[in-house]
Design a protein around this motif. Structure first.
Motif, mmCIF file in Angstrom:
data_model
loop_
_atom_site.group_PDB
_atom_site.id
_atom_site.type_symbol
_atom_site.label_atom_id
_atom_site.label_comp_id
_atom_site.label_asym_id
_atom_site.label_seq_id
_atom_site.Cartn_x
_atom_site.Cartn_y
_atom_site.Cartn_z
ATOM 1 N N ALA A 254 31.550 59.308 -21.464
ATOM 2 C CA ALA A 254 32.139 60.827 -21.396
ATOM 3 C C ALA A 254 31.997 61.632 -20.123
ATOM 4 C CB ALA A 254 31.845 61.741 -22.487
ATOM 5 N N GLY A 255 31.042 61.031 -19.245
ATOM 6 C CA GLY A 255 30.905 61.607 -18.115
ATOM 7 C C GLY A 255 29.807 62.736 -17.987
ATOM 8 N N PHE A 256 29.050 62.734 -19.117
ATOM 9 C CA PHE A 256 27.663 63.669 -19.071
ATOM 10 C C PHE A 256 26.657 63.215 -18.089
ATOM 11 C CE2 PHE A 256 30.329 65.388 -22.196
ATOM 12 C CZ PHE A 256 29.726 66.719 -22.839
ATOM 13 N N ILE A 257 26.338 62.073 -18.262
ATOM 14 C CA ILE A 257 25.106 61.342 -17.646
ATOM 15 C C ILE A 257 25.610 60.214 -16.703
ATOM 16 C CG2 ILE A 257 23.762 62.040 -19.238
ATOM 17 C CD1 ILE A 257 23.497 59.062 -20.336
ATOM 18 N N GLU A 258 24.852 59.802 -15.784
ATOM 19 C CA GLU A 258 24.982 58.601 -14.968
ATOM 20 C C GLU A 258 23.619 57.813 -14.790
ATOM 21 O OE1 GLU A 258 26.813 59.969 -11.342
ATOM 22 O OE2 GLU A 258 24.819 60.936 -10.590
ATOM 23 N N LYS A 259 23.807 56.712 -14.631
ATOM 24 C CA LYS A 259 22.492 55.806 -14.504
ATOM 25 C C LYS A 259 22.290 55.581 -12.994
ATOM 26 C CE LYS A 259 19.851 51.950 -16.501
ATOM 27 N NZ LYS A 259 20.030 50.743 -17.277
ATOM 28 N N ASN A 260 21.052 56.037 -12.451
ATOM 29 C CA ASN A 260 20.895 55.961 -10.947
ATOM 30 C C ASN A 260 19.835 55.142 -10.594
ATOM 31 O OD1 ASN A 260 19.745 56.759 -8.216
ATOM 32 N ND2 ASN A 260 21.261 58.603 -8.434
ATOM 33 N N GLU A 261 20.090 53.927 -10.194
ATOM 34 C CA GLU A 261 19.001 52.934 -9.915
ATOM 35 C C GLU A 261 17.918 53.323 -8.939
ATOM 36 O OE1 GLU A 261 18.709 50.574 -11.706
ATOM 37 O OE2 GLU A 261 20.706 50.343 -12.801
ATOM 38 N N GLU A 262 18.502 54.326 -8.069
ATOM 39 C CA GLU A 262 17.560 54.644 -6.840
ATOM 40 C C GLU A 262 16.544 55.820 -7.402
ATOM 41 O OE1 GLU A 262 19.576 56.197 -3.381
ATOM 42 O OE2 GLU A 262 20.638 54.334 -3.145
ATOM 43 N N LEU A 263 17.155 56.568 -8.114
ATOM 44 C CA LEU A 263 16.136 57.575 -8.867
ATOM 45 C C LEU A 263 15.358 57.066 -10.079
ATOM 46 C CD1 LEU A 263 18.362 60.861 -8.468
ATOM 47 C CD2 LEU A 263 16.568 60.221 -7.079
ATOM 48 N N GLY A 264 16.072 56.106 -10.722
ATOM 49 C CA GLY A 264 15.513 55.613 -11.787
ATOM 50 C C GLY A 264 15.773 56.371 -13.164
ATOM 51 N N GLY A 265 16.578 55.571 -13.865
ATOM 52 C CA GLY A 265 16.943 56.046 -15.326
ATOM 53 C C GLY A 265 18.172 56.896 -15.132
ATOM 54 N N TYR A 266 18.429 57.897 -16.374
ATOM 55 C CA TYR A 266 19.671 58.541 -16.626
ATOM 56 C C TYR A 266 19.549 59.797 -15.990
ATOM 57 C CZ TYR A 266 20.353 54.511 -19.666
ATOM 58 O OH TYR A 266 20.511 53.354 -20.063
ATOM 59 N N HIS A 267 20.624 60.415 -15.402
ATOM 60 C CA HIS A 267 20.743 61.670 -14.677
ATOM 61 C C HIS A 267 21.796 62.448 -15.106
ATOM 62 C CE1 HIS A 267 16.976 61.226 -12.174
ATOM 63 N NE2 HIS A 267 17.382 59.890 -12.362
ATOM 64 N N LEU A 268 21.758 63.778 -15.447
ATOM 65 C CA LEU A 268 22.981 64.442 -15.736
ATOM 66 C C LEU A 268 23.991 64.541 -14.489
ATOM 67 C CD1 LEU A 268 20.938 67.226 -17.342
ATOM 68 C CD2 LEU A 268 22.707 66.023 -18.597
ATOM 69 N N THR A 269 25.123 64.512 -14.790
ATOM 70 C CA THR A 269 26.188 64.810 -13.852
ATOM 71 C C THR A 269 26.466 66.283 -13.524
ATOM 72 O OG1 THR A 269 27.920 64.646 -15.335
ATOM 73 C CG2 THR A 269 27.442 62.737 -14.287
ATOM 74 N N LYS A 270 27.178 66.635 -13.053
ATOM 75 C CA LYS A 270 27.718 68.078 -12.815
ATOM 76 C C LYS A 270 28.386 68.786 -14.096
ATOM 77 C CE LYS A 270 30.203 71.501 -9.887
ATOM 78 N NZ LYS A 270 30.995 72.026 -8.900
ATOM 79 N N MET A 271 29.096 67.718 -14.792
ATOM 80 C CA MET A 271 29.697 67.836 -16.168
ATOM 81 C C MET A 271 28.461 68.318 -17.139
ATOM 82 S SD MET A 271 32.076 65.595 -18.081
ATOM 83 C CE MET A 271 32.790 65.945 -19.867
ATOM 84 N N GLY A 272 27.725 67.321 -17.128
ATOM 85 C CA GLY A 272 26.216 67.494 -17.906
ATOM 86 C C GLY A 272 25.645 68.504 -17.739
ATOM 87 N N LEU A 273 25.276 68.955 -16.600
ATOM 88 C CA LEU A 273 24.461 70.303 -16.147
ATOM 89 C C LEU A 273 25.206 71.488 -16.740
ATOM 90 C CD1 LEU A 273 23.500 69.286 -12.581
ATOM 91 C CD2 LEU A 273 22.041 69.746 -14.380
ATOM 92 N N ASP A 274 26.630 71.435 -16.834
ATOM 93 C CA ASP A 274 27.355 72.630 -17.248
ATOM 94 C C ASP A 274 26.967 72.645 -18.621
ATOM 95 O OD1 ASP A 274 28.116 73.984 -15.063
ATOM 96 O OD2 ASP A 274 30.244 73.034 -15.256
ATOM 97 N N SER A 275 26.598 71.688 -19.402
ATOM 98 C CA SER A 275 26.558 71.815 -20.821
ATOM 99 C C SER A 275 25.438 72.616 -21.311
ATOM 100 C CB SER A 275 26.555 70.363 -21.512
ATOM 101 O OG SER A 275 25.486 69.486 -21.129
#
Length: 336
Positions: A254-275
């Motif tokens: 849905a675009g709320f989160i993305e998996k970031n290998e460099e930072l590790g784990g799952y992170h909120l996208t701009k869309m997710g932050l707006d929720s």
């Protein structure tokens, strides 16, 4: 008279705050529960009551003026048994009250507690209009107080500044963590997979098609508390790995989160932050109507040091919003 926001930022002097996190707050004390403890959250208490798509759509129809059982069923095309169970729960939780004289059709009316859900609904509508709506939004909102068309904004009541998840700073009390239950709590199964649909093209419904169950809301809550890794979600939520995997996959799609290998784990996208706006309005509602001061909850802290509270306001006049002060025009054919 409509409630107004203060035009001046909180005046409390800057000070060191125990348990503070934020851009300059260092390690987040709310992130990992101590061994044997879990998070106490007014937001979680709200989620237990409201985070079900049919439940929220029934409340929405109450705001549209539905009162009778047949009206709710016709407007939503909801199975009778499902509607009956949801209305029973909503009465039990004080959202609706049942009225009517013997021998006549019973009516379901929103209580003050139910009407206070309106800011959360407006927050979800704003999110759905921005991120999940192609073209003209389904509803045009009119604020009777300032006689202007508007969209809702989530701001700090004390300052009028917009709430942004990346700037959040909080303070947790000493009794924030509660003992972990000996057995994982059991929760009712909810219709979460996006198949629940009313008969209106609704931005609230679009948001709920992704996040409209308890576990998805709680995963988002943990992301806002700074957790990113699969095992952190397991430990904080006592959630089954298979259930967690499903929720994370759908939030990614849905675009709320993305998996970031460099930072590790799952992170909120701009869309997710707006929720975050609708989510923290749930916390405010839960503190007022569910927890009611039985335990301390965390505070939002302004950079000046003052405690601040999120509210939904009119984008035109910056006054607080209530259902009684808002009318609307539907940009679609109203269902019979």
């Amino acid at each position: 008279m409509p409630a107004k926001l203060s035009s001046v930022a909180a005046k409390a002097p800057a000070r060191k705050i125990e348990g503070l996190f934020g851009p300059k707050g260092g390690v987040r004390p709310d992130r990992y529960p101590p061994e044997g403890y879990v998070r106490h959250s007014a937001e979680s208490a709200t989620i237990d009551i409201l985070a079900d798509t049919w439940t929220y759509l029934i409340i929405r129809e109450g705001f549209f003026g539905a009162r009778r059982f047949a009206e709710f069923q016709r407007k939503l095309a909801i199975p009778r048994a499902t509607l009956s169970k949801r209305l029973e729960r909503l009465q039990k939780n004080g959202i609706f009250k049942r009225t009517g004289k013997p021998g006549r059709h019973k009516q379901y009316q929103l209580t003050e507690r139910g009407r206070d859900v309106y800011p959360i609904t407006l927050g979800m509508m704003w999110f759905g209009d921005k991120w999940m709506c192609d073209g003209t939004p389904p509803l045009a909102l009119f604020h009777k107080t300032c006689r202007s068309w508007f969209s809702a904004r989530v701001v700090w009541r004390e300052t009028g500044e917009p709430v942004q998840a990346s700037d959040i700073r909080i303070r947790i009390p000493k009794d924030y963590w509660i003992p972990r239950p000996k057995t994982a709590p059991r929760h009712r199964r909810s219709s979460w997979d996006g198949s629940v649909q009313g008969r209106r093209p609704c931005s609230v419904e679009r948001m709920l098609s992704i996040v409209g169950d308890r576990w998805t809301f709680l995963v988002l809550q943990e992301l806002f508390h700074g957790n990113h890794r699969f095992d952190d979600f397991i430990n904080a939520l006592l959630i089954a790995p298979s259930v967690l995997s499903g929720r994370l996959i759908n939030l990614q799609r849905a675009g709320f989160i993305e998996k970031n290998e460099e930072l590790g784990g799952y992170h909120l996208t701009k869309m997710g932050l707006d929720s975050y706006g609708p989510m923290i309005l749930m916390k405010v509602w839960g503190e007022k109507w569910v927890v009611r001061g039985e335990r301390s909850n965390f505070d939002f802290v302004h950079p000046s040091g003052g405690i601040v509270t999120p509210v939904a306001v009119c984008s035109s006049c910056s006054n607080l919003l209530s259902a009684r002060d808002v009318s609307y025009v539907c940009n679609y054919v109203v269902p019979d």
